[in-house]
Scaffold this active site. Structure first.
Site, PDB file in Angstrom:
ATOM      1  N   HIS A   1       4.933  18.773  -5.901  1.00 46.62           N
ATOM      2  CA  HIS A   1       4.056  17.620  -6.118  1.00 46.62           C
ATOM      3  C   HIS A   1       4.672  16.314  -5.601  1.00 46.62           C
ATOM      4  O   HIS A   1       4.294  15.224  -6.038  1.00 46.62           O
ATOM      5  CB  HIS A   1       3.655  17.491  -7.588  1.00 46.62           C
ATOM      6  CG  HIS A   1       2.364  16.748  -7.785  1.00 46.62           C
ATOM      7  ND1 HIS A   1       1.287  16.891  -6.944  1.00 46.62           N
ATOM      8  CD2 HIS A   1       1.981  15.833  -8.712  1.00 46.62           C
ATOM      9  CE1 HIS A   1       0.311  16.111  -7.356  1.00 46.62           C
ATOM     10  NE2 HIS A   1       0.695  15.454  -8.419  1.00 46.62           N
TER      11      HIS A   1
ATOM     12  N   HIS B   1       6.455  13.620 -12.605  1.00 42.36           N
ATOM     13  CA  HIS B   1       5.815  13.401 -11.310  1.00 42.36           C
ATOM     14  C   HIS B   1       6.875  13.003 -10.281  1.00 42.36           C
ATOM     15  O   HIS B   1       7.657  12.085 -10.547  1.00 42.36           O
ATOM     16  CB  HIS B   1       4.813  12.243 -11.416  1.00 42.36           C
ATOM     17  CG  HIS B   1       3.394  12.655 -11.316  1.00 42.36           C
ATOM     18  ND1 HIS B   1       2.668  13.121 -12.385  1.00 42.36           N
ATOM     19  CD2 HIS B   1       2.544  12.659 -10.250  1.00 42.36           C
ATOM     20  CE1 HIS B   1       1.442  13.388 -11.980  1.00 42.36           C
ATOM     21  NE2 HIS B   1       1.329  13.133 -10.699  1.00 42.36           N
TER      22      HIS B   1
ATOM     23  N   SER C   1       5.359  10.075 -15.766  1.00 40.85           N
ATOM     24  CA  SER C   1       5.876   9.260 -14.664  1.00 40.85           C
ATOM     25  C   SER C   1       7.392   9.110 -14.762  1.00 40.85           C
ATOM     26  O   SER C   1       7.934   9.009 -15.867  1.00 40.85           O
ATOM     27  CB  SER C   1       5.219   7.873 -14.729  1.00 40.85           C
ATOM     28  OG  SER C   1       5.903   6.973 -13.909  1.00 40.85           O
TER      29      SER C   1
END
Ligand code: NAG
Ligand code: NAG
Ligand code: NAG
Ligand code: NAG
Length: 403
Positions: free
Chosen positions: A170, A279, A331
């Protein structure tokens, strides 16, 4: 008698109809121009050559060209193979995948992208599975179908839809253009056959290396919490969940890292897979250099430590994958969302700033700039994964299942 005139609404609807027709035609033409590889008839011909055993067949059965590694049935553990291969696609003339930001096109390379494959099989060879973690935004269906097609041509029914898992890390700093869906094709300003083929080739190569390397070994599993590397990207939104649900969790993000360590029967390290919710967006949407972000940096550090004497781009025996997991709202930019102009928090219902609106709302990582943040977060993940091996770990056993 009266001349027929159209009302404003009618004119508008006619205009819409014409526009929609034009766009549909344009998209269809685009699709025809860019489609190609998937219609490759290779898969079908191979299916025939393996299924029908015609006496006059002169074609060499592709399956026989790749002999199975020797199988020893009298040990407890698994046959394990690891492999890594480059899958960097274009680093120029292509949009980047992740932020969906127009104009964020690649203008060079910061780190190469790799496909990392792990194959595990039962001691008697009865059952196996392959897990592949790839330094790309995500795996498209088109990519998966093409890889499965090529695996079928090469290995027959050994690697299939139900035992091959392809997983993108990702990273938001890889090339786009390898999706079959129209919306993605529009976002990436077209389909890139070049990038698509680089990716397929890299994934295939990593699996082939893992396949050839298979040897008896063991798998250890460990878990541990990692602090200080992630935050919920919208705590405000999280708080909209019912209290009863929130009470089930100690925090608004999952902090647990799961590590699978693979060793041979002499205890020599073969590889590692770490799953942790984060992420790979330490590199923000102003970046134009292709790279594998924080997860890729963690892999780089681990592989450099284990493959002494090998340069980062050289194939070393040890492969470390930091793979994506339940990272949806997580995050790495732990200083949180703040207004770039005024510095106040923009963790509110609309993620907006009083001056400048939503575009001023940006989340920052712990470092001085995005490169620094990438390394800080990547190093923390790497350190946690190395720690895990020394603390108590459980010996993996039981049947292999791919879901
Ligand atoms: C896509 O790339 C592959 C491999 O480079 C090539 O064989 C194929 O012809 C290309 N297809 C199109 C439609 O350009
Ligand atoms: C398994 O069998 C082979 C061949 O009989 C033998 O050489 C080897 O030592 C055995 N391994 C174990 C772990 O028992
Ligand atoms: C968010 O946007 C909605 C709809 O535009 C508006 O009604 C609301 O007041 C906004 N909330 C904040 C905190 O700005
Ligand atoms: C991205 O990070 C850089 C620092 O490396 C910073 O100057 C820039 O404002 C950031 N941009 C966004 C959109 O967050």
């Amino acid at each position: 008698m009266a001349k027929r005139t159209f009302s404003t609404l009618e004119t508008f609807l006619i205009f819409l109809l014409i526009m929609m027709t034009a766009i549909t035609v344009a998209l269809l033409s685009l699709l025809f121009i860019t489609s190609g590889t998937i219609e490759n008839p290779k898969g079908t011909t191979d299916e025939h050559s393996t299924l029908t055993q015609g006496p006059t067949t002169t074609q060499v059965d592709p399956v026989t060209t790749t002999p199975e590694p020797p199988l020893f049935q009298n040990f407890s553990g698994y046959h394990i193979g690891v492999g890594r291969a480059d899958c960097t696609g274009q680093v120029a003339d292509i949009n980047m995948m992740g932020y969906g930001k127009g104009g964020q096109n690649a203008r060079g390379l910061l780190t190469r992208l790799y496909s990392r494959a792990f194959i595990m099989a039962e001691p008697d060879g009865s059952n196996r599975m392959a897990f592949v973690s790839i330094d790309i935004g995500m795996v498209s269906q088109r990519l998966r179908l093409e890889v499965l097609n090529r695996l079928k041509s090469k290995y027959g029914s050994l690697y299939r839809r139900d035992n091959v898992i392809l997983s993108g890390t990702h990273t938001h700093s890889g090339p786009a253009g390898y999706f079959q869906y129209t919306v993605f094709v529009i976002a990436s300003e077209g389909f890139s056959n070049r990038t698509f083929n680089y990716m397929v080739t890299g994934i295939m190569k990593s699996i082939e290396i893992a396949h050839k390397n298979m040897k008896p070994g063991k798998i250890f599993m460990n878990k541990g919490n990692v602090d200080g590397t992630q935050i919920n990207r919208s705590p405000y939104s999280y708080l909209q969940n019912p209290l009863a649900e929130r009470l089930r969790y100690s925090s608004d993000t999952d902090k647990e890292m799961l590590v699978l360590k693979m060793v041979d029967l002499n205890g020599e390290d073969l590889g590692l897979i770490s799953w942790f919710a984060i992420h790979p967006v330490s590199m923000n949407n102003s970046n134009h250099l292709v790279n594998s972000d924080n997860m890729g940096y963690a892999s780089y550090l681990f592989e450099q430590e284990k493959n002494k004497g090998h340069l980062p781009g050289q194939q070393g025996p040890f492969v470390a994958a930091f793979a994506s997991s339940n990272l949806g709202d997580v995050s790495p930019n732990i200083l949180g969302p703040r207004c770039a102009n005024t510095g106040e928090s923009c963790d509110n219902a609309n993620s907006t700033c009083p001056i400048g609106g939503a575009t001023m709302c940006m989340a920052r990582g712990p470092g001085q700039d995005m490169l620094d943040s990438t390394q800080i977060i990547g190093r923390a993940l790497y350190q946690k994964a190395t720690e895990d091996k020394s603390s108590s770990s459980t010996d993996g056993s039981g049947k292999l299942v791919a879901a």
